[in-house]
Design a protein around this motif. Structure first.
Motif, short mmCIF file in Angstrom:
data_model
loop_
_atom_site.label_atom_id
_atom_site.label_comp_id
_atom_site.label_asym_id
_atom_site.label_seq_id
_atom_site.Cartn_x
_atom_site.Cartn_y
_atom_site.Cartn_z
N ALA A 291 11.16 1.37 2.43
CA ALA A 291 9.94 1.51 3.23
C ALA A 291 8.72 1.63 2.33
CB ALA A 291 10.05 2.72 4.15
N ALA A 292 8.86 2.32 1.19
CA ALA A 292 7.73 2.50 0.28
C ALA A 292 7.65 1.29 -0.65
CB ALA A 292 7.89 3.78 -0.52
N ARG A 293 7.40 0.12 -0.05
CA ARG A 293 7.44 -1.13 -0.83
C ARG A 293 6.31 -1.20 -1.86
NH1 ARG A 293 9.04 -2.92 4.46
NH2 ARG A 293 11.13 -3.81 4.43
N GLU A 294 5.15 -0.67 -1.50
CA GLU A 294 4.01 -0.71 -2.44
C GLU A 294 4.36 0.05 -3.71
OE1 GLU A 294 1.27 -2.37 -2.14
OE2 GLU A 294 1.22 -2.92 -0.01
N ALA A 295 4.90 1.26 -3.56
CA ALA A 295 5.27 2.06 -4.73
C ALA A 295 6.39 1.40 -5.52
CB ALA A 295 5.67 3.46 -4.30
N ASN A 296 7.29 0.72 -4.82
CA ASN A 296 8.43 0.08 -5.46
C ASN A 296 8.01 -0.99 -6.47
OD1 ASN A 296 11.21 -0.54 -5.84
ND2 ASN A 296 11.06 -2.20 -4.36
N VAL A 297 6.95 -1.76 -6.15
CA VAL A 297 6.55 -2.87 -7.01
C VAL A 297 5.26 -2.61 -7.79
CG1 VAL A 297 7.73 -4.61 -5.63
CG2 VAL A 297 5.36 -4.01 -5.08
N ALA A 298 4.68 -1.40 -7.63
CA ALA A 298 3.43 -1.10 -8.33
C ALA A 298 3.62 -1.22 -9.84
CB ALA A 298 2.94 0.30 -7.96
N ARG B 236 -7.36 -3.20 8.14
CA ARG B 236 -7.23 -1.84 7.63
C ARG B 236 -7.07 -1.80 6.12
NH1 ARG B 236 -3.49 -0.65 10.81
NH2 ARG B 236 -1.71 -0.97 9.42
N VAL B 237 -6.24 -2.69 5.58
CA VAL B 237 -5.95 -2.70 4.13
C VAL B 237 -6.16 -4.12 3.59
CG1 VAL B 237 -4.20 -2.28 2.38
CG2 VAL B 237 -4.23 -0.90 4.46
N PRO B 238 -6.91 -4.29 2.50
CA PRO B 238 -7.10 -5.63 1.94
C PRO B 238 -5.76 -6.27 1.60
CG PRO B 238 -8.60 -4.07 0.91
CD PRO B 238 -7.65 -3.26 1.74
N ARG B 239 -5.62 -7.56 1.94
CA ARG B 239 -4.36 -8.26 1.67
C ARG B 239 -4.07 -8.38 0.19
NH1 ARG B 239 -6.35 -11.62 5.63
NH2 ARG B 239 -7.16 -13.05 4.06
N GLY B 240 -5.11 -8.60 -0.60
CA GLY B 240 -4.91 -8.83 -2.04
C GLY B 240 -4.80 -10.30 -2.38
N TYR B 241 -4.64 -11.15 -1.37
CA TYR B 241 -4.60 -12.59 -1.57
C TYR B 241 -5.44 -13.23 -0.46
CZ TYR B 241 -0.99 -12.14 2.05
OH TYR B 241 -0.31 -11.81 3.19
N ARG B 242 -5.85 -14.48 -0.69
CA ARG B 242 -6.77 -15.13 0.25
C ARG B 242 -6.07 -15.57 1.53
NH1 ARG B 242 -8.30 -20.58 0.73
NH2 ARG B 242 -10.32 -20.88 1.77
N ARG B 243 -4.93 -16.23 1.40
CA ARG B 243 -4.28 -16.80 2.57
C ARG B 243 -2.79 -16.99 2.32
NH1 ARG B 243 -6.00 -22.33 5.87
NH2 ARG B 243 -4.25 -22.28 7.33
N THR C 69 4.92 -7.29 -2.59
CA THR C 69 5.26 -8.01 -3.82
C THR C 69 4.17 -9.00 -4.20
OG1 THR C 69 7.64 -7.78 -3.45
CG2 THR C 69 6.93 -9.57 -4.89
N VAL C 70 3.73 -9.81 -3.22
CA VAL C 70 2.70 -10.81 -3.56
C VAL C 70 1.36 -10.13 -3.86
CG1 VAL C 70 3.77 -12.78 -2.43
CG2 VAL C 70 2.32 -11.26 -1.08
N ARG C 71 1.10 -8.96 -3.25
CA ARG C 71 -0.13 -8.24 -3.60
C ARG C 71 -0.07 -7.78 -5.05
NH1 ARG C 71 -0.22 -6.47 1.75
NH2 ARG C 71 1.14 -4.67 1.35
#
Length: 229
Positions: A169-176, A58-65, A206-208
């Motif tokens: 819960a809004a982890r993406e926004a937290n580290v953007a 559904r959503v690209p990981r942003g990292y390979r593995r 975070t890793v993304r």
């Protein structure tokens, strides 16, 4: 007699020189017959034996593995090791944990000779509070056991709430936009295979965010090494 093999975590007898029977890192590894996503190590639902999980489709990981030792859960000896390293001031535990993670990395078949190890950075205030940066200590141990270069290329530009805390819960926004490349490090990651090093990967936000900063600097590919998923 002079140097008995003792558990690094509690001091009990340890046959392997790392953990006792209660705290053996072997007990913390993923079950070999448990199907997990090849990319992010999320447990696959019943009936699926391979392939990407729903989140990765559904959503690209942003990292390979992602390569990790095991699962972060209550009752796991790995959780006790990580909590002692991260919040208990036991920075020396990065040594045996780094050795175990290096072994798991090689066993996974994903080890890349010549790769760069980039720790996920702590904010300066949190580093001051804990007395050390656990991801950097872990990356230093990994570099020792793999003969790879440690490249502290990232800085955390602003304070962020702990990702695993309640209400995050809004982890993406937290580290953007929270991570940036440190001055002078672009040439050391450009066109390189880079492996981010962290203690625990939860949602992957975070890793993304870190991977985004590294790809913008020209990294050829970005993957993740973590103690636990």
């Amino acid at each position: 007699a002079l140097y008995p093999r003792l558990c690094w975590l509690c001091g009990a007898r340890a046959e392997d020189g790392y953990g006792c029977e209660l705290h053996a890192l072997e007990r913390a590894r993923f079950a070999p017959d448990e199907p997990r996503c090849a990319g992010c190590l999320e447990r696959l639902p019943a009936g699926m034996t391979q392939g990407p999980c729903a989140a990765c489709r559904r959503v690209p990981r942003g990292y390979r593995r992602l390569v990790a030792l095991g699962e972060y859960r209550a009752g796991s000896p790995l959780r006790e090791w990580i909590l002692a390293l991260k919040h208990g001031g036991r920075r020396e535990l990065a040594g045996p944990l780094g050795a175990a993670l290096a072994e798991a990395w090689r066993a996974s078949g994903a080890f890349v000779p010549g790769a760069r190890l980039v720790p996920v950075p702590l904010h300066a205030w949190r580093r001051f509070e804990r007395g050390h940066d656990q991801a950097r200590e872990l990356a230093r141990a990994l570099a020792l056991h793999t003969d790879l270069e440690l490249v502290p290329a990232l800085a955390r530009g602003r304070w962020t709430a702990p990702q695993g805390s309640p209400g995050a819960a809004a982890r993406e926004a937290n580290v953007a936009g929270a991570f940036r490349l440190r001055r002078g490090f672009a040439a050391r990651v450009a066109d390189q295979a880079v492996w981010l090093v962290d203690d625990v990967v939860t949602s992957g936000a975070t890793v993304r965010a870190c991977a985004t900063a590294l790809r913008a600097a020209g990294a050829r590919e970005v993957s993740v090494l973590a103690l636990a998923r």
